[in-house]
Design an enzyme around this catalytic site. Structure first.
Site, PDB file in Angstrom:
ATOM      1  N   HIS A 163       0.823  -1.206   0.000  1.00 32.35           N
ATOM      2  CA  HIS A 163       0.000   0.000   0.000  1.00 32.35           C
ATOM      3  C   HIS A 163       0.864   1.266   0.000  1.00 32.35           C
ATOM      4  CE1 HIS A 163      -3.653   2.227   0.443  1.00 32.35           C
ATOM      5  NE2 HIS A 163      -4.353   1.224   0.916  1.00 32.35           N
ATOM      6  N   ASP A 379     -10.032  -6.079 -17.705  1.00 28.01           N
ATOM      7  CA  ASP A 379     -10.359  -7.012 -18.791  1.00 28.01           C
ATOM      8  C   ASP A 379      -9.071  -7.433 -19.489  1.00 28.01           C
ATOM      9  OD1 ASP A 379     -11.271  -8.368 -21.012  1.00 28.01           O
ATOM     10  OD2 ASP A 379     -12.440  -6.702 -21.827  1.00 28.01           O
TER      11      ASP A 379
END
Length: 449
Positions: A163, A379
């Site tokens: 992070h 995708d």
């Protein structure tokens, strides 16, 4: 017959390798901002992206993603580097070009064993490579990607990221770019911006702010219930129709607009406080991560993939959280969000004063909204994922016992969204009962209009 979603399975690692950028990348040591170095983000985050078999099925997802990874890292070359500690303890990134750790694995069952990822079983952690908790930060890769092939032809992409290098929105941007490269794009549609120096302290004194010392000290309190030893990652499913009834009722009560996040945040705050039976005089806090990219003046540039989040919190005594109407809590949450002005942000960055260990007090609630991070748009050539889910594990099981994460529901449940929780099963059942009791009042009243 084994119930779908509750089955155990075995994962076999096929290959593990480092994937560097396919072109030479700059060698440099890069600055990480105080937002990147704030205590709450010195951890890793993990997400599963589930892809079913479809007409455009990828013949070899791992090969496709691995090759695309080497291309997208040309633009995101700091992610192929390593974290380094400075003398003052702050972290920076050394651009070494070593690469992202890439793992390919095979699963001996079909995707049906995952169900809708409403409850995670111990075997699920095999889908995600993680370094041991005692690994030095210099030896941890900023990102790890594991592609899991299932027997049915579907696959799960598990991503673990540090992070400190990028926040959830930044990783969503990276993964969408990775998907674009997998689909044959020449470069990512959003140009990544590293420029963390934008958030260097300006040492401008800011006055009249309810700043950090008092707020930080109030995050820890005297009453801390037993740490959960057998927490399970589970999910609440809230349908949009029910939430709309609650929202309509609350807007009538407070004569003001409110968001779905504010409604559900207030809902879980009240329900969980009731379940834990916290002493009525005890302070109870709710904390949530807010994307502040647009809160700066000027806003952070499009494509900025560093940490642009700040944790803020509201506090009330347990008696009020339990007994006040939901609109009271919604207004508290709204006011807290409005406190994030440009002046406040500059001040906490300049003074390096952030909320500390808000996870230590089990009475607290920590919320994060993953619905808009972009994970559901990734995708690789066979369409977007049918499901996404955070996953957190340590050596003994899930390592968050007071966290709540909002995510989209699986595609086949498009009339709802989920709230991921980490709780013992018996307390989770009580939480569901409390939430149903609270929402039913609004549903019944709304049906009478």
């Amino acid at each position: 017959m084994e119930k779908a979603g509750l089955a155990e399975f075995n994962v076999k690692i096929v290959e593990s390798c480092l994937v560097p950028p396919c072109l030479p990348s700059p060698r440099a040591t890069l600055y990480l901002s105080n937002l990147d170095n704030q205590p709450l983000v010195r951890t890793d985050s993990n997400v599963l992206l589930v892809y079913e078999v479809c007409e455009n099925v990828l013949p070899d997802p791992a090969k496709t993603i691995r090759e695309a990874l080497s291309k997208v890292l040309v633009y995101y070359y700091p992610v192929a580097g390593r974290l380094r500690k400075k003398e003052d303890g702050k972290l920076q990134v050394e651009c070494t070009g070593e690469g992202v750790l890439f793992v390919e694995a095979m699963v001996d069952k079909s995707l049906s064993v995952l169900g809708d990822l409403d409850q995670l079983k111990p075997s699920f952690k095999q889908l995600l490579f993680r370094f041991p908790s005692n690994t030095a930060i210099e030896d941890v890769h900023p990102m790890v990607i594991q592609v899991n092939h299932f027997a049915c032809g579907g696959f799960v992409v598990a991503v673990s990221f540090q992070h400190m290098v990028c926040d959830g929105r930044g990783v969503g941007q990276f993964l969408k770019g990775l998907g674009e490269m997998a689909r044959g794009h020449v470069k990512p549609s959003i140009e990544p911006v590293w420029y963390r120096e934008l958030l260097k302290p300006k040492n401008i004194p800011v006055h009249d702010l309810e700043l950090t010392k008092e707020k930080i000290e109030s995050t820890s309190d005297s009453w801390i219930p037993l740490i959960y030893k057998e927490s399970t990652q589970m999910s609440l499913t809230l349908d949009f129709e029910t939430v709309k009834y609650v929202k309509d009722g609350i807007m009538l009560e407070c004569l003001d607009n409110c968001t779905t996040f504010e409604i559900v945040a207030a809902l879980v705050w009240q329900a969980r406080t009731r379940v834990l039976e916290i002493p009525h005089t005890q302070n109870v806090s709710i904390f949530f991560a807010v994307d502040v990219r647009r809160s700066f003046n000027p806003p952070l540039p499009n494509g900025y993939y560093g940490n642009g989040v700040v944790a803020i919190g509201a506090q009330a005594i347990a008696h009020d959280v339990i007994n006040q109407p939901l609109s009271y809590l919604v207004n508290m949450i709204k006011k807290t969000k409005m406190s994030l002005t440009n002046e406040y942000l500059i001040s906490i960055i300049d003074t390096d004063q952030f909320l500390l260990d808000i996870y230590s007090n089990q009475a607290n609630i920590i919320l994060s909204d993953w619905r808009w991070l972009g994970f559901n748009e990734v995708d690789f050539g066979s369409g977007s994922p049918v499901n996404i889910c955070p996953i957190y594990w340590n050596e003994n099981g899930p390592n968050i016992s007071n966290g709540f994460v909002f995510v989209h529901s699986p595609k086949r449940k498009c009339d709802a969204f989920k709230v991921i929780v980490w709780m013992p099963p018996q307390e989770f059942n009580l939480l569901e009962i409390e939430i149903e009791a609270i929402t039913n009042k609004y549903v019944v009243n709304g049906s009478n209009y």
